[in-house]
Design an enzyme around this catalytic site. Structure first.
Site, PDB file in Angstrom:
ATOM      1  N   ASN A 110       0.202  -7.963   7.253  1.00 39.98           N
ATOM      2  CA  ASN A 110      -0.831  -8.453   8.168  1.00 39.98           C
ATOM      3  C   ASN A 110      -1.747  -9.399   7.408  1.00 39.98           C
ATOM      4  O   ASN A 110      -2.000  -9.201   6.219  1.00 39.98           O
ATOM      5  CB  ASN A 110      -1.658  -7.273   8.685  1.00 39.98           C
ATOM      6  CG  ASN A 110      -2.762  -7.696   9.640  1.00 39.98           C
ATOM      7  OD1 ASN A 110      -2.560  -8.559  10.501  1.00 39.98           O
ATOM      8  ND2 ASN A 110      -3.932  -7.096   9.506  1.00 39.98           N
ATOM      9  N   ASP A 148      -6.189  -2.077   9.269  1.00 37.13           N
ATOM     10  CA  ASP A 148      -6.548  -2.989   8.178  1.00 37.13           C
ATOM     11  C   ASP A 148      -6.737  -2.235   6.860  1.00 37.13           C
ATOM     12  O   ASP A 148      -7.541  -2.635   6.012  1.00 37.13           O
ATOM     13  CB  ASP A 148      -7.818  -3.783   8.522  1.00 37.13           C
ATOM     14  CG  ASP A 148      -7.634  -4.634   9.770  1.00 37.13           C
ATOM     15  OD1 ASP A 148      -6.516  -5.143   9.990  1.00 37.13           O
ATOM     16  OD2 ASP A 148      -8.606  -4.788  10.532  1.00 37.13           O
TER      17      ASP A 148
END
Ligand code: GRF
Length: 221
Positions: A110, A148
């Site tokens: 990501n 995250d």
């Protein structure tokens, strides 16, 4: 020479990071075959880019599924069917279900617009400005069930200019994202950056601190 890495990209928005990956491939800086671009939004610019590049596309509407897990299981099932070896989240604006993504541990990246672990989640530029930070940046990390939160592989750092607003900061960061993401994906495609024993390894040794983007490319910390 390793064979081209089969990559699937997930994107919800305009797709400028996808465009950067395609440019890197076209310049032979990234040896990859893009097998699928998937989105949760039919109007995503990323889908138009993929169509123009003759890459198969997939749109799944989250509202057509009873819950997040059902959507994610369908999506990641389709990604498995695509033959992808690596999934790249390039502006995919959804929280992912831990069970659905578990099989992809170490095979999904990501890009996040902050210097992780700072500012997980949304509005990262605003939060960096509000905190009075002197620098901001972007991170590429392996995806884990924690939002995250997976191991950070590389970062691009940008000094914050006095008086700049959220939009300008985001605009100045974007070109760095466009260098950072292809550089990290290229290391995976070269099989130099791998997931082993529960964490990232680079060139046969555990990756300690995240690499850093310089004018020369990625450098070890
Ligand atoms: C980028 O800023 C990325 O870091 C964030 O979402 C944005 C996506 O932009 N996760 P684009 O769709 O790649 O242009």
């Amino acid at each position: 020479m390793p064979s081209p890495l089969r990559i699937a990209v997930l994107a919800s928005g305009r797709g400028s990071n996808l465009a950067a990956l395609l440019t890197a491939r076209d310049r032979d800086e990234l040896k990859a075959e893009f097998v699928l671009v998937a989105s949760d939004r039919p109007d995503a610019g990323a889908l138009r880019l993929a169509e123009a590049a003759a890459i198969p596309t997939l749109v799944l509407d989250p509202k057509a599924y009873p819950d997040r897990r059902a959507f994610d299981l369908e999506l990641f099932g389709k990604l498995a069917d695509s033959g992808a070896e690596l999934i790249v989240l390039a502006g995919f604006m959804r929280i992912l279900d831990g069970e659905a993504i578990a099989p992809w541990t170490g095979r999904m990246l990501n890009i996040h617009p902050s210097l992780l672990p700072k500012y997980r989640g949304l509005h990262t530029h605003r939060r960096a400005l509000e905190a009075g930070d002197l620098e901001h940046g972007a991170s590429v990390h392996f995806v884990t069930a924690e939002l995250d939160g997976g191991p950070v592989l590389a970062q691009a750092v940008l000094p914050i200019e006095p008086g700049e607003d959220e939009q300008r900061l985001a605009q100045r960061l974007l070109p760095l994202e466009h260098r950072l993401l292809p550089a990290v994906v290229a290391l995976v495609a070269q099989r130099r950056l791998v997931w082993r024993d529960g964490g990232p390894w680079l060139d046969g040794a555990p990756l300690g601190a995240p690499m850093r983007l310089s004018t020369q490319g990625l450098e070890s910390a």
